[in-house]
Design a protein around this motif. Structure first.
Motif, PDB file in Angstrom:
ATOM      1  N   GLY A 298       0.817  -1.200   0.000  1.00 13.78           N
ATOM      2  CA  GLY A 298       0.000   0.000   0.000  1.00 13.78           C
ATOM      3  C   GLY A 298       0.845   1.242   0.000  1.00 13.78           C
ATOM      4  N   GLY A 299       0.286   2.368  -0.328  1.00 12.34           N
ATOM      5  CA  GLY A 299       1.047   3.609  -0.407  1.00 12.34           C
ATOM      6  C   GLY A 299       0.587   4.598   0.635  1.00 12.34           C
ATOM      7  N   PHE A 300       0.854   5.883   0.370  1.00 10.65           N
ATOM      8  CA  PHE A 300       0.480   6.927   1.304  1.00 10.65           C
ATOM      9  C   PHE A 300      -1.015   7.181   1.198  1.00 10.65           C
ATOM     10  N   THR A 301      -1.657   7.373   2.330  1.00 11.50           N
ATOM     11  CA  THR A 301      -3.089   7.623   2.333  1.00 11.50           C
ATOM     12  C   THR A 301      -3.401   9.108   2.449  1.00 11.50           C
ATOM     13  N   ALA A 302      -2.409   9.890   2.831  1.00  9.24           N
ATOM     14  CA  ALA A 302      -2.612  11.335   2.924  1.00  9.24           C
ATOM     15  C   ALA A 302      -2.028  12.013   1.696  1.00  9.24           C
ATOM     16  N   LYS A 303      -2.572  13.173   1.381  1.00 11.92           N
ATOM     17  CA  LYS A 303      -2.025  13.933   0.258  1.00 11.92           C
ATOM     18  C   LYS A 303      -0.835  14.714   0.773  1.00 11.92           C
ATOM     19  N   LEU A 304       0.359  14.279   0.432  1.00 12.04           N
ATOM     20  CA  LEU A 304       1.570  14.868   0.965  1.00 12.04           C
ATOM     21  C   LEU A 304       2.177  15.826  -0.043  1.00 12.04           C
ATOM     22  N   PRO A 305       3.066  16.704   0.427  1.00 13.87           N
ATOM     23  CA  PRO A 305       3.621  17.708  -0.462  1.00 13.87           C
ATOM     24  C   PRO A 305       4.791  17.197  -1.270  1.00 13.87           C
ATOM     25  N   PHE A 306       4.749  15.922  -1.703  1.00 12.89           N
ATOM     26  CA  PHE A 306       5.786  15.386  -2.560  1.00 12.89           C
ATOM     27  C   PHE A 306       5.207  14.191  -3.289  1.00 12.89           C
ATOM     28  N   PRO A 307       5.774  13.814  -4.425  1.00  9.89           N
ATOM     29  CA  PRO A 307       5.227  12.687  -5.188  1.00  9.89           C
ATOM     30  C   PRO A 307       5.638  11.363  -4.594  1.00  9.89           C
ATOM     31  N   SER A 308       4.723  10.390  -4.648  1.00 13.25           N
ATOM     32  CA  SER A 308       5.076   9.037  -4.231  1.00 13.25           C
ATOM     33  C   SER A 308       5.917   8.390  -5.306  1.00 13.25           C
ATOM     34  N   THR A 309       6.923   7.582  -4.894  1.00 11.65           N
ATOM     35  CA  THR A 309       7.755   6.900  -5.877  1.00 11.65           C
ATOM     36  C   THR A 309       7.094   5.639  -6.383  1.00 11.65           C
ATOM     37  N   GLY A 310       6.057   5.152  -5.686  1.00 11.92           N
ATOM     38  CA  GLY A 310       5.330   3.987  -6.163  1.00 11.92           C
ATOM     39  C   GLY A 310       5.908   2.667  -5.703  1.00 11.92           C
ATOM     40  N   ASP A 311       7.120   2.651  -5.117  1.00 13.25           N
ATOM     41  CA  ASP A 311       7.662   1.373  -4.693  1.00 13.25           C
ATOM     42  C   ASP A 311       8.076   1.406  -3.237  1.00 13.25           C
ATOM     43  N   ARG A 312       7.679   2.447  -2.511  1.00  9.88           N
ATOM     44  CA  ARG A 312       7.929   2.504  -1.082  1.00  9.88           C
ATOM     45  C   ARG A 312       6.584   2.526  -0.390  1.00  9.88           C
TER      46      ARG A 312
ATOM     47  N   GLU B  98       6.906   5.662   8.181  1.00 11.74           N
ATOM     48  CA  GLU B  98       5.497   5.459   8.481  1.00 11.74           C
ATOM     49  C   GLU B  98       4.663   6.620   7.991  1.00 11.74           C
ATOM     50  N   HIS B  99       5.124   7.800   8.222  1.00 10.23           N
ATOM     51  CA  HIS B  99       4.408   8.965   7.698  1.00 10.23           C
ATOM     52  C   HIS B  99       5.313  10.176   7.776  1.00 10.23           C
ATOM     53  N   ILE B 100       5.033  11.119   6.898  1.00  6.81           N
ATOM     54  CA  ILE B 100       5.642  12.442   6.986  1.00  6.81           C
ATOM     55  C   ILE B 100       4.486  13.421   7.021  1.00  6.81           C
ATOM     56  N   ALA B 101       4.457  14.254   8.018  1.00  4.55           N
ATOM     57  CA  ALA B 101       3.328  15.155   8.193  1.00  4.55           C
ATOM     58  C   ALA B 101       3.237  16.147   7.034  1.00  4.55           C
ATOM     59  N   PRO B 102       2.037  16.487   6.637  1.00  3.56           N
ATOM     60  CA  PRO B 102       1.872  17.484   5.574  1.00  3.56           C
ATOM     61  C   PRO B 102       2.626  18.767   5.904  1.00  3.56           C
ATOM     62  N   GLY B 103       3.329  19.274   4.912  1.00  2.00           N
ATOM     63  CA  GLY B 103       4.078  20.507   5.097  1.00  2.00           C
ATOM     64  C   GLY B 103       5.526  20.313   5.482  1.00  2.00           C
ATOM     65  N   GLN B 104       5.904  19.093   5.919  1.00  2.00           N
ATOM     66  CA  GLN B 104       7.298  18.835   6.270  1.00  2.00           C
ATOM     67  C   GLN B 104       8.132  18.629   5.021  1.00  2.00           C
ATOM     68  N   ASP B 105       9.400  19.012   5.113  1.00  2.00           N
ATOM     69  CA  ASP B 105      10.344  18.791   4.022  1.00  2.00           C
ATOM     70  C   ASP B 105      10.802  17.341   4.097  1.00  2.00           C
ATOM     71  N   PHE B 106      10.370  16.509   3.144  1.00  2.00           N
ATOM     72  CA  PHE B 106      10.648  15.078   3.263  1.00  2.00           C
ATOM     73  C   PHE B 106      12.128  14.775   3.117  1.00  2.00           C
TER      74      PHE B 106
ATOM     75  N   ASP C  63      16.299  10.303 -10.158  1.00  2.00           N
ATOM     76  CA  ASP C  63      15.273  11.205  -9.631  1.00  2.00           C
ATOM     77  C   ASP C  63      15.729  11.718  -8.264  1.00  2.00           C
ATOM     78  N   PRO C  64      15.997  13.016  -8.119  1.00  2.00           N
ATOM     79  CA  PRO C  64      16.471  13.530  -6.822  1.00  2.00           C
ATOM     80  C   PRO C  64      15.447  13.383  -5.702  1.00  2.00           C
ATOM     81  N   ASP C  65      14.170  13.138  -6.049  1.00  2.00           N
ATOM     82  CA  ASP C  65      13.136  12.955  -5.031  1.00  2.00           C
ATOM     83  C   ASP C  65      12.882  11.483  -4.708  1.00  2.00           C
ATOM     84  N   ASP C  66      13.653  10.587  -5.280  1.00  2.00           N
ATOM     85  CA  ASP C  66      13.478   9.159  -5.030  1.00  2.00           C
ATOM     86  C   ASP C  66      13.862   8.829  -3.592  1.00  2.00           C
ATOM     87  N   PHE C  67      12.985   8.143  -2.877  1.00  2.75           N
ATOM     88  CA  PHE C  67      13.237   7.844  -1.468  1.00  2.75           C
ATOM     89  C   PHE C  67      14.522   7.045  -1.263  1.00  2.75           C
ATOM     90  N   VAL C  68      14.726   6.026  -2.077  1.00  2.00           N
ATOM     91  CA  VAL C  68      15.914   5.186  -1.892  1.00  2.00           C
ATOM     92  C   VAL C  68      17.181   6.001  -2.101  1.00  2.00           C
TER      93      VAL C  68
END
Length: 198
Positions: free
Chosen positions: A5-19, A64-72, A108-113
């Motif tokens: 499953g992915g993020f359930t909240a609308k966060l200020p960054f794109p999901s990578t789809g594999d985390r 687990e989560h990053i709060a909306p508005g935080q710099d991920f 991708d500089p925004d890739d979580f890994v």
């Protein structure tokens, strides 16, 4: 915990789809970085093995989560910075996996890994261990983004599905030496053989 499953909240960054999620690293000691598309079986087995060898509060795998508005980027850097040992699980397709736009994930500089590994490599006090899975080869330095290039110079360990039970013990020993942790007393859970159906 391994969940899909992915993020359930609308966060200020794109999901990578594999985390799936980024965990609270406060007081953490061991961080497992992996891609679901490339190394989920190994992440699950490494996690369970280490959970039998180290206290639960020393082991973290996901956000687990990053709060909306935080710099991920800052949140990930701080979380990885709390660990003493960082395991970068590298599967056979780790170097070449692409996102939906056809861009290599590592580019991708925004890739979580990428963020996790780059943060670990930038911290002298963190032992970063590449874990090569199922015949994966060490990534060449010139094929990595500049912030990941030092990973190519880190001594790696190998884990394969068939020989996992014996091979993972060397990883446990290396982590224990780094953490200067005595072997835990055997428990019923630790003695129970793992019954995997992968």
């Amino acid at each position: 915990v391994i969940t899909a499953g992915g993020f359930t909240a609308k966060l200020p960054f794109p999901s990578t789809g594999d985390r799936r999620t980024v965990s609270d690293m406060s007081g953490g000691k061991i961080f497992i970085s992996y891609r679901r598309a490339d190394s989920q079986w190994a992440a699950a087995r490494v996690h369970d093995t280490l959970a039998n060898a180290f206290p639960d509060d020393h082991l973290f795998m996901d956000v687990e989560h990053i709060a909306p508005g935080q710099d991920f980027v800052d949140v990930l850097a701080n979380q990885v910075g709390a660990c003493d040992v960082f395991l970068a699980l590298v599967g056979p397709d780790w170097l070449t996996l692409t996102n939906a736009a056809g861009i290599r994930r590592l580019d991708d500089p925004d890739d979580f890994v990428r963020i996790e590994i780059a943060s670990a490599l930038s911290r002298p006090g963190t032992l970063t261990i590449p874990v090569l899975l199922d015949g994966a080869t060490p990534p060449p330095e010139d094929a990595l983004p500049a912030d990941l290039a030092p990973l190519a110079r880190r001594q790696f360990v190998r884990l394969n599905h068939e020989g996992f039970r014996s091979e993972v013990q060397g990883l446990v020993v290396a982590i224990r030496e780094r953490l200067n942790a005595a072997p835990p007393a055997p428990t019923a859970a630790a003695r129970k053989p793992l019954n995997w159906r992968i």
